[in-house]
Design an enzyme around this catalytic site. Structure first.
Site, PDB file in Angstrom:
ATOM      1  N   SER A   2      -2.999  14.800 -47.390  1.00  0.00           N
ATOM      2  CA  SER A   2      -2.795  16.241 -47.567  1.00  0.00           C
ATOM      3  C   SER A   2      -1.519  16.471 -48.370  1.00  0.00           C
ATOM      4  CB  SER A   2      -2.663  16.903 -46.193  1.00  0.00           C
ATOM      5  OG  SER A   2      -2.094  18.187 -46.331  1.00  0.00           O
TER       6      SER A   2
ATOM      7  N   TYR B  96      -3.704  22.053 -52.895  1.00  0.00           N
ATOM      8  CA  TYR B  96      -4.018  23.472 -53.006  1.00  0.00           C
ATOM      9  C   TYR B  96      -3.524  23.886 -54.384  1.00  0.00           C
ATOM     10  CZ  TYR B  96      -4.716  23.453 -47.973  1.00  0.00           C
ATOM     11  OH  TYR B  96      -5.182  23.179 -46.711  1.00  0.00           O
TER      12      TYR B  96
ATOM     13  N   THR C  21      -8.833  21.705 -52.446  1.00  0.00           N
ATOM     14  CA  THR C  21      -9.371  22.441 -51.291  1.00  0.00           C
ATOM     15  C   THR C  21      -9.504  23.918 -51.636  1.00  0.00           C
ATOM     16  OG1 THR C  21      -8.479  20.880 -49.704  1.00  0.00           O
ATOM     17  CG2 THR C  21      -8.931  23.086 -48.879  1.00  0.00           C
TER      18      THR C  21
ATOM     19  N   LYS D 256     -13.321  20.437 -52.225  1.00  0.00           N
ATOM     20  CA  LYS D 256     -13.583  20.381 -50.779  1.00  0.00           C
ATOM     21  C   LYS D 256     -13.711  21.816 -50.266  1.00  0.00           C
ATOM     22  CE  LYS D 256     -11.187  18.767 -46.572  1.00  0.00           C
ATOM     23  NZ  LYS D 256     -10.540  19.942 -45.978  1.00  0.00           N
TER      24      LYS D 256
ATOM     25  N   HIS E 195     -13.542  23.112 -43.278  1.00  0.00           N
ATOM     26  CA  HIS E 195     -12.157  22.903 -42.855  1.00  0.00           C
ATOM     27  C   HIS E 195     -12.105  22.649 -41.343  1.00  0.00           C
ATOM     28  CE1 HIS E 195      -8.299  23.412 -45.135  1.00  0.00           C
ATOM     29  NE2 HIS E 195      -7.793  23.276 -43.933  1.00  0.00           N
TER      30      HIS E 195
HETATM   31  C1  FNR Z   1      -6.972  19.973 -41.455  1.00  0.00           C
HETATM   32  N1  FNR Z   1      -7.708  20.043 -42.629  1.00  0.00           N
HETATM   33  C2  FNR Z   1      -7.052  20.101 -43.837  1.00  0.00           C
HETATM   34  N2  FNR Z   1      -7.757  20.147 -45.003  1.00  0.00           N
HETATM   35  C3  FNR Z   1      -7.128  20.173 -46.192  1.00  0.00           C
HETATM   36  O1  FNR Z   1      -7.782  20.221 -47.230  1.00  0.00           O
HETATM   37  N3  FNR Z   1      -5.754  20.141 -46.250  1.00  0.00           N
HETATM   38  C4  FNR Z   1      -4.983  20.078 -45.145  1.00  0.00           C
HETATM   39  O2  FNR Z   1      -3.757  20.028 -45.230  1.00  0.00           O
HETATM   40  C5  FNR Z   1      -5.642  20.089 -43.881  1.00  0.00           C
HETATM   41  N4  FNR Z   1      -4.916  20.085 -42.733  1.00  0.00           N
HETATM   42  C6  FNR Z   1      -5.561  20.026 -41.519  1.00  0.00           C
HETATM   43  C7  FNR Z   1      -4.810  19.974 -40.345  1.00  0.00           C
HETATM   44  C8  FNR Z   1      -5.458  19.863 -39.121  1.00  0.00           C
HETATM   45  C9  FNR Z   1      -4.640  19.820 -37.857  1.00  0.00           C
HETATM   46  C10 FNR Z   1      -6.869  19.776 -39.052  1.00  0.00           C
HETATM   47  C11 FNR Z   1      -7.591  19.591 -37.728  1.00  0.00           C
HETATM   48  C12 FNR Z   1      -7.611  19.836 -40.215  1.00  0.00           C
HETATM   49  C13 FNR Z   1      -9.187  19.990 -42.588  1.00  0.00           C
HETATM   50  C14 FNR Z   1      -9.681  18.543 -42.646  1.00  0.00           C
HETATM   51  O3  FNR Z   1      -9.466  17.986 -43.911  1.00  0.00           O
HETATM   52  C15 FNR Z   1     -11.179  18.421 -42.367  1.00  0.00           C
HETATM   53  O4  FNR Z   1     -11.882  19.297 -43.206  1.00  0.00           O
HETATM   54  C16 FNR Z   1     -11.564  18.695 -40.910  1.00  0.00           C
HETATM   55  O5  FNR Z   1     -10.562  18.269 -40.024  1.00  0.00           O
HETATM   56  C17 FNR Z   1     -12.864  17.979 -40.581  1.00  0.00           C
HETATM   57  O6  FNR Z   1     -13.294  18.276 -39.290  1.00  0.00           O
HETATM   58  P1  FNR Z   1     -13.032  17.322 -38.009  1.00  0.00           P
HETATM   59  O7  FNR Z   1     -13.347  15.905 -38.420  1.00  0.00           O
HETATM   60  O8  FNR Z   1     -11.618  17.512 -37.631  1.00  0.00           O
HETATM   61  O9  FNR Z   1     -13.990  17.861 -37.016  1.00  0.00           O
END
Ligand code: FNR
Length: 331
Positions: free
Chosen positions: A81, A105, A131, A200, A224
């Site tokens: 990230s 982003y 994203t 994404k 997400h």
């Molecule tokens: C995320 N996700 C996420 N996505 C992204 O593009 N940039 C980011 O910085 C973050 N940060 C983030 C923090 C936390 C705490 C979570 C739980 C999720 C989303 C992540 O990439 C992904 O799409 C989801 O977590 C997938 O779902 P599951 O596997 O957590 O159920």
């Protein structure tokens, strides 16, 4: 001498105890030993990758460095990230051989966007993941109750933020991300890097077709992890229409809710090239740092292997839609 617990341990021991000519006679393959390596590599296709998850330092002080090391050991891909705790550079040093992608982003400051991409390129990251579904944060009631939204001491590794009160800090982070994104933004992002760019956050055929028309290099079907717009479809339900719309022109991946090897199997059967996991990595990190993440990956991989064997699939390409059924009566 510790008791060997896997075949590689036996080989290591044999290498130490046998005469060199004997070990080499047993171990060698023809010419450049390409086939020898490929025989083993073929079993290592690891379709379970790591989704970008910000500020992992809350789970373990080694944060993304530990996740990257576990990904490296499992020979899978890790998406870092841009709001990681560890820096782009630190992760590259901690796990130099892992397949690393950087999630981005669109920042309001184009120079900041460009500089992070440049740092990724300079440090061996192989793709940018844009994203598209988080220009603002979803309203997460649990965070609001905990007042934990963007806790100020959780600094980001890659973006230097000013010292500020909790409220000012939240406003600062909000001000970093460009909200007026469109396909022009995506084309601009593509123009500032030679790396492949994936999107994404796609959930519909319409957006998938536009993404392909605008030259996307891959699509991650994602909501997400349910953190943004409540009520959108589950990613597994959105996957088939995206796969169909893309007509094989680019790879389609999926994330969200993958907790079992059978989940991986279902996603691949519906056309995903691989899956990404988010929270399971955090749970593993919280349990035991790098080792905990390795355990998570091992369990998922083992469960997935069992699902493949029991479904009669010897190769990933044997996994096909006809092997799964969906109960739709609850709609
Ligand atoms: C995320 N996700 C996420 N996505 C992204 O593009 N940039 C980011 O910085 C973050 N940060 C983030 C923090 C936390 C705490 C979570 C739980 C999720 C989303 C992540 O990439 C992904 O799409 C989801 O977590 C997938 O779902 P599951 O596997 O957590 O159920």
């Amino acid at each position: 001498m510790a008791k060997p617990v896997c075949i590689n341990d036996f080989e290591e021991l044999a290498k130490k105890t046998l005469q060199k000519y004997a070990y080499d006679f047993y171990a060698s393959g023809a010419d450049d030993e390409l086939t020898l390596k490929e025989n083993c590599q073929a079993y290592k296709s690891m379709p379970i990758c790591m989704a970008p998850v910000g500020v992992q330092a809350m789970a373990n002080t080694m944060a993304e460095r530990a996740s990257a090391q576990a990904a490296q050991e499992a020979e899978t891909c890790m998406v870092l990230s841009c709001f990681s705790s560890a820096t782009i550079e630190d992760v590259a040093i901690a796990a130099p051989n892992v397949l690393r992608w950087l999630q981005m982003y669109m920042f309001t400051d184009p120079e900041l966007t460009k500089s992070l991409i440049k740092r990724a390129e300079d440090n061996g990251y192989k793709a940018i993941v844009f994203t598209a579904d988080a220009i603002i944060h979803g309203r997460r009631r649990r965070d609001l109750k905990n007042q934990s939204l963007l806790v100020p001491h959780l600094r980001f590794g890659n973006v230097v933020a000013p010292k500020a009160s909790r409220e000012d800090y939240a406003l600062y982070v909000k001000s970093l991300i460009e909200q007026a994104i469109n396909w022009k933004s995506f084309l601009w992002l593509k123009s500032v890097t030679k790396l492949p760019v994936l999107i994404k956050g796609i959930l519909t055929a319409e957006d998938a077709i536009s993404a392909v028309q605008h030259g996307v290099d891959g699509i991650i079907v994602s909501n997400h992890g349910g953190r943004q717009l409540d009520g959108v479809p589950a990613t597994l339900d959105a996957l088939p229409e995206v796969v169909k719309a893309v007509e094989g022109k680019v790879a389609v991946f999926v994330d969200g809710g993958i907790r079992h090897g059978t989940d991986v199997f279902k996603a691949l059967a519906l056309g995903a090239r691989a899956v990404f996991i988010g929270r399971p990595v955090l749970w593993g990190l919280a349990y035991q740092g790098k080792q905990g993440v390795s355990d998570v990956l091992d369990i998922l991989k083992e469960e997935f292997k069992i699902a493949m064997i029991l479904a009669g699939c010897g190769r990933l390409s044997d996994i096909r839609p006809s092997l799964i059924a969906k109960e739709t009566s609850y709609y």
